[in-house]
Write an enzyme that holds these catalytic residues in place. Structure first.
Site, PDB file in Angstrom:
ATOM      1  CB  ILE A 141     -11.627 -31.489 -30.536  1.00  0.00           C
ATOM      2  CG1 ILE A 141     -11.705 -32.697 -29.598  1.00  0.00           C
ATOM      3  CG2 ILE A 141     -12.997 -31.225 -31.158  1.00  0.00           C
ATOM      4  CD1 ILE A 141     -12.577 -32.503 -28.366  1.00  0.00           C
ATOM      5  N   GLY A 142      -9.609 -29.512 -31.996  1.00  0.00           N
ATOM      6  CA  GLY A 142      -9.414 -28.258 -32.730  1.00  0.00           C
ATOM      7  C   GLY A 142      -8.915 -28.498 -34.151  1.00  0.00           C
ATOM      8  CG  LEU A 178       2.149 -24.877 -31.260  1.00  0.00           C
ATOM      9  CD1 LEU A 178       3.263 -24.653 -32.279  1.00  0.00           C
ATOM     10  CD2 LEU A 178       1.148 -25.891 -31.816  1.00  0.00           C
ATOM     11  CG  ASP A 217      -0.849 -18.464 -22.735  1.00  0.00           C
ATOM     12  OD1 ASP A 217      -2.067 -18.681 -22.660  1.00  0.00           O
ATOM     13  OD2 ASP A 217      -0.038 -18.738 -21.836  1.00  0.00           O
ATOM     14  CB  THR A 247     -16.139 -30.964 -20.874  1.00  0.00           C
ATOM     15  OG1 THR A 247     -16.208 -32.340 -20.508  1.00  0.00           O
ATOM     16  CG2 THR A 247     -15.720 -30.188 -19.634  1.00  0.00           C
ATOM     17  CG  ASP A 248     -19.374 -35.388 -20.653  1.00  0.00           C
ATOM     18  OD1 ASP A 248     -18.188 -35.065 -20.456  1.00  0.00           O
ATOM     19  OD2 ASP A 248     -19.718 -36.561 -20.914  1.00  0.00           O
ATOM     20  CD  GLU A 249     -14.298 -35.147 -18.144  1.00  0.00           C
ATOM     21  OE1 GLU A 249     -13.635 -34.980 -17.110  1.00  0.00           O
ATOM     22  OE2 GLU A 249     -13.870 -35.725 -19.156  1.00  0.00           O
ATOM     23  CE1 TYR A 252     -10.532 -30.348 -19.290  1.00  0.00           C
ATOM     24  CE2 TYR A 252     -12.013 -32.131 -18.633  1.00  0.00           C
ATOM     25  CZ  TYR A 252     -11.592 -31.210 -19.569  1.00  0.00           C
ATOM     26  OH  TYR A 252     -12.233 -31.137 -20.799  1.00  0.00           O
ATOM     27  CE1 TYR A 280      -5.343 -45.024 -14.344  1.00  0.00           C
ATOM     28  CE2 TYR A 280      -6.990 -43.393 -14.940  1.00  0.00           C
ATOM     29  CZ  TYR A 280      -5.668 -43.788 -14.864  1.00  0.00           C
ATOM     30  OH  TYR A 280      -4.678 -42.942 -15.295  1.00  0.00           O
TER      31      TYR A 280
HETATM   32  P1  NAD Z   1      -6.025 -31.241 -26.581  1.00  0.00           P
HETATM   33  O1  NAD Z   1      -5.313 -31.298 -25.267  1.00  0.00           O
HETATM   34  O2  NAD Z   1      -5.790 -32.306 -27.590  1.00  0.00           O
HETATM   35  O3  NAD Z   1      -5.704 -29.844 -27.298  1.00  0.00           O
HETATM   36  C1  NAD Z   1      -5.666 -28.634 -26.613  1.00  0.00           C
HETATM   37  C2  NAD Z   1      -4.986 -27.605 -27.515  1.00  0.00           C
HETATM   38  O4  NAD Z   1      -4.999 -26.349 -26.824  1.00  0.00           O
HETATM   39  C3  NAD Z   1      -3.520 -27.927 -27.816  1.00  0.00           C
HETATM   40  O5  NAD Z   1      -3.251 -27.698 -29.191  1.00  0.00           O
HETATM   41  C4  NAD Z   1      -2.753 -26.971 -26.932  1.00  0.00           C
HETATM   42  O6  NAD Z   1      -1.478 -26.618 -27.458  1.00  0.00           O
HETATM   43  C5  NAD Z   1      -3.696 -25.775 -26.891  1.00  0.00           C
HETATM   44  N1  NAD Z   1      -3.505 -24.937 -25.703  1.00  0.00           N
HETATM   45  C6  NAD Z   1      -3.395 -25.337 -24.412  1.00  0.00           C
HETATM   46  N2  NAD Z   1      -3.220 -24.272 -23.612  1.00  0.00           N
HETATM   47  C7  NAD Z   1      -3.243 -23.171 -24.404  1.00  0.00           C
HETATM   48  C8  NAD Z   1      -3.131 -21.793 -24.155  1.00  0.00           C
HETATM   49  N3  NAD Z   1      -2.957 -21.312 -22.928  1.00  0.00           N
HETATM   50  N4  NAD Z   1      -3.206 -20.938 -25.217  1.00  0.00           N
HETATM   51  C9  NAD Z   1      -3.371 -21.404 -26.486  1.00  0.00           C
HETATM   52  N5  NAD Z   1      -3.467 -22.713 -26.765  1.00  0.00           N
HETATM   53  C10 NAD Z   1      -3.423 -23.597 -25.746  1.00  0.00           C
HETATM   54  O7  NAD Z   1      -7.563 -31.136 -26.209  1.00  0.00           O
HETATM   55  P2  NAD Z   1      -8.855 -31.673 -26.983  1.00  0.00           P
HETATM   56  O8  NAD Z   1      -9.140 -33.047 -26.527  1.00  0.00           O
HETATM   57  O9  NAD Z   1      -8.715 -31.384 -28.417  1.00  0.00           O
HETATM   58  O10 NAD Z   1      -9.978 -30.737 -26.342  1.00  0.00           O
HETATM   59  C11 NAD Z   1     -10.312 -29.493 -26.952  1.00  0.00           C
HETATM   60  C12 NAD Z   1     -11.409 -28.831 -26.146  1.00  0.00           C
HETATM   61  O11 NAD Z   1     -12.561 -29.673 -26.083  1.00  0.00           O
HETATM   62  C13 NAD Z   1     -11.015 -28.544 -24.704  1.00  0.00           C
HETATM   63  O12 NAD Z   1     -11.553 -27.296 -24.350  1.00  0.00           O
HETATM   64  C14 NAD Z   1     -11.686 -29.659 -23.913  1.00  0.00           C
HETATM   65  O13 NAD Z   1     -11.978 -29.238 -22.600  1.00  0.00           O
HETATM   66  C15 NAD Z   1     -12.942 -29.869 -24.730  1.00  0.00           C
HETATM   67  N6  NAD Z   1     -13.531 -31.211 -24.658  1.00  0.00           N
HETATM   68  C16 NAD Z   1     -12.744 -32.310 -24.908  1.00  0.00           C
HETATM   69  C17 NAD Z   1     -13.319 -33.570 -24.883  1.00  0.00           C
HETATM   70  C18 NAD Z   1     -12.491 -34.796 -25.178  1.00  0.00           C
HETATM   71  O14 NAD Z   1     -12.994 -35.915 -25.024  1.00  0.00           O
HETATM   72  N7  NAD Z   1     -11.266 -34.679 -25.648  1.00  0.00           N
HETATM   73  C19 NAD Z   1     -14.682 -33.712 -24.580  1.00  0.00           C
HETATM   74  C20 NAD Z   1     -15.452 -32.567 -24.334  1.00  0.00           C
HETATM   75  C21 NAD Z   1     -14.863 -31.326 -24.374  1.00  0.00           C
HETATM   76  P1  TYD Z   2      -9.926 -40.185 -20.169  1.00  0.00           P
HETATM   77  O1  TYD Z   2      -9.596 -40.516 -21.586  1.00  0.00           O
HETATM   78  O2  TYD Z   2      -8.835 -39.657 -19.299  1.00  0.00           O
HETATM   79  O3  TYD Z   2     -11.168 -39.197 -20.216  1.00  0.00           O
HETATM   80  P2  TYD Z   2     -12.045 -38.598 -18.982  1.00  0.00           P
HETATM   81  O4  TYD Z   2     -11.412 -38.920 -17.706  1.00  0.00           O
HETATM   82  O5  TYD Z   2     -11.967 -37.144 -19.295  1.00  0.00           O
HETATM   83  O6  TYD Z   2     -13.398 -39.193 -19.147  1.00  0.00           O
HETATM   84  O7  TYD Z   2     -10.516 -41.470 -19.461  1.00  0.00           O
HETATM   85  C1  TYD Z   2     -11.684 -42.122 -19.934  1.00  0.00           C
HETATM   86  C2  TYD Z   2     -12.030 -43.219 -18.945  1.00  0.00           C
HETATM   87  O8  TYD Z   2     -10.980 -44.194 -18.967  1.00  0.00           O
HETATM   88  C3  TYD Z   2     -12.102 -42.727 -17.509  1.00  0.00           C
HETATM   89  O9  TYD Z   2     -13.137 -43.423 -16.820  1.00  0.00           O
HETATM   90  C4  TYD Z   2     -10.753 -43.103 -16.920  1.00  0.00           C
HETATM   91  C5  TYD Z   2     -10.388 -44.373 -17.678  1.00  0.00           C
HETATM   92  N1  TYD Z   2      -8.938 -44.581 -17.856  1.00  0.00           N
HETATM   93  C6  TYD Z   2      -8.351 -45.796 -17.466  1.00  0.00           C
HETATM   94  O10 TYD Z   2      -9.026 -46.712 -16.975  1.00  0.00           O
HETATM   95  N2  TYD Z   2      -7.000 -45.932 -17.621  1.00  0.00           N
HETATM   96  C7  TYD Z   2      -6.225 -44.950 -18.150  1.00  0.00           C
HETATM   97  O11 TYD Z   2      -4.984 -45.140 -18.247  1.00  0.00           O
HETATM   98  C8  TYD Z   2      -6.826 -43.725 -18.565  1.00  0.00           C
HETATM   99  C9  TYD Z   2      -6.019 -42.613 -19.159  1.00  0.00           C
HETATM  100  C10 TYD Z   2      -8.206 -43.581 -18.409  1.00  0.00           C
END
Ligand code: NAD
Ligand code: TYD
Length: 342
Positions: free
Chosen positions: A12-13, A33, A61, A127-129, A151, A208
């Site tokens: 997302i970043g 990274l 970091d 996050t919504d989680e 998480y 799952y």
């Molecule tokens: P991602 O895992 O793809 O990216 C995380 C980034 O953070 C990576 O570039 C990693 O190198 C960097 N990082 C990790 N630890 C670090 C540290 N200690 N210092 C500096 N950089 C660090 O994650 P994403 O899916 O892009 O999620 C980004 C944010 O959005 C997170 O805070 C996540 O909780 C939140 N979020 C994600 C989702 C989703 O569906 N992916 C939904 C809601 C909220």
């Molecule tokens: P995920 O992408 O891990 O996001 P989150 O757990 O943060 O919502 O998973 C999305 C949904 O998909 C979640 O209900 C778990 C399910 N899932 C599978 O069924 N199989 C898989 O291998 C993974 C990674 C997720």
């Protein structure tokens, strides 16, 4: 003035960095990274002479107080958007330590530096989680937090710590709680890119449990647009849900991917469920809608474009899907799949 985007090399970043530099904003990225951070996600920005001068990278970091203070004292930071996090639930179940460090302690370090050096806006990407399972209806921002895995619990810690810095020190904080994101550049450990790339490779898709869990999918570009909107129109000290309005059963998403790629349904294998698996996430986004923002991308269009992106960018994910990734994959899934029939 510059905007500090932590975790800007992640999924997302990196989209948010792109949105900002395309608007002509000066961006500083701080990213450790980790396995999930990938400079290839920012390649188009770095290689374009127009956007490259708007972009500066610090590899490091967010828990490193000295480095964070150095960035604050040497760059003109007026806004920080904290995406940096350990972000995968399954990895947090295998080992939670890095999640506690980055998602809680890292937020603390950023908040302290912001307090010390002063800041116009601090956006904490939560996050919504953090709400836990939605048994019925949809969560409002005022609902209780009930995180149920390491998480989401560590994200809830960061979320509430940010809020405490608003209440206690009047640090101008906004907290966003988005639903599940999907789109280009998502690391292939997550559900949608894992299923798309496994299907392209004719590998099994590990669904799952009964696959009847529900997630609300928001396209990553909509999510980034909402954050940009809130930087201008959000109120300090407030929490905003950002949902896509696309609740889907996992099994339906898996079938859609299979159909789109014209693969056999037999690729889907129901496997042992995730421990503590949240059954359903659902957000009430009336607060954001009342400010004038709504998502634009329909799930059925967004997922088709996302599948196309993974078809057209196989070098990107094939470089990821080896080494550390395969070690993780085998650890996570080898005992879940039924043994192959001879
Ligand atoms: P991602 O895992 O793809 O990216 C995380 C980034 O953070 C990576 O570039 C990693 O190198 C960097 N990082 C990790 N630890 C670090 C540290 N200690 N210092 C500096 N950089 C660090 O994650 P994403 O899916 O892009 O999620 C980004 C944010 O959005 C997170 O805070 C996540 O909780 C939140 N979020 C994600 C989702 C989703 O569906 N992916 C939904 C809601 C909220
Ligand atoms: P995920 O992408 O891990 O996001 P989150 O757990 O943060 O919502 O998973 C999305 C949904 O998909 C979640 O209900 C778990 C399910 N899932 C599978 O069924 N199989 C898989 O291998 C993974 C990674 C997720």
């Amino acid at each position: 003035m510059s905007i500090l985007i932590t975790g800007g090399a992640g999924f997302i970043g990196s989209h948010f960095v792109r949105l900002m530099v395309n608007q002509g904003r000066q961006v500083v990225v701080l990213d450790k990274l980790t396995y999930a951070g990938n400079l290839e996600n920012l390649k188009d920005i770095v290689e374009n002479s127009k956007t490259s001068k708007l972009f500066k990278l610090y590899k490091g970091d967010i828990c490193n107080q000295e480095l964070v203070e150095h960035i604050f004292s040497s760059e003109n930071i007026d806004t920080i958007v904290n995406f940096a996090a350990e972000s995968h639930v399954d990895r947090s179940i295998l080992s939670a330590s890095a999640f506690i460090d980055t998602d809680m302690k890292g937020v603390f370090v950023l908040l302290e530096a912001s307090k010390r050096f002063g800041i116009k806006k601090f956006i904490q990407i939560s996050t919504d989680e953090v709400y836990g399972t939605a048994h019925s209806g949809a969560f409002k921002e005022t609902d209780a937090l009930n995180p149920s895995n390491p998480y989401s619990a560590s994200k809830a810690g960061g979320d509430r710590l940010a809020y405490a810095y608003w209440v206690t020190y009047k640090l101008p904080i906004i907290i966003t709680r988005a639903s599940n994101n999907y789109g280009a550049y998502q690391y292939p450990e997550k559900f949608i890119p894992l299923f798309i790339t496994n299907a392209i490779e004719d590998r099994k898709l590990p669904l799952y449990g009964d696959g009847r869990q529900v997630r609300d999918w928001v396209h990553v570009e909509d999510h980034c647009a909402a954050i940009d909107f809130l930087m201008a129109c959000g109120k300090d000290g407030e929490v905003y849900n950002i949902g896509g309005g696309n609740e889907r059963y996992n099994v339906d998403v898996a079938n859609l991917i299979i159909d789109e790629l014209k693969k056999p349904k037999t690729l889907i294998e129901h496997v042992k469920d995730r421990e503590g698996h949240d059954r359903r996430y659902a957000l009430d986004c009336a607060k954001l809608a009342a400010l004038g923002w709504k998502p634009k991308i329909k799930f059925e269009n967004g997922i088709r474009d996302t599948i196309k992106w993974y078809i057209n960018n196989q070098a990107w994910w094939k470089r990821i899907k080896n080494g550390e990734f395969m070690e993780y994959y085998n650890r996570q899934y080898s005992h879940r799949f039924a043994p192959a029939k001879s």
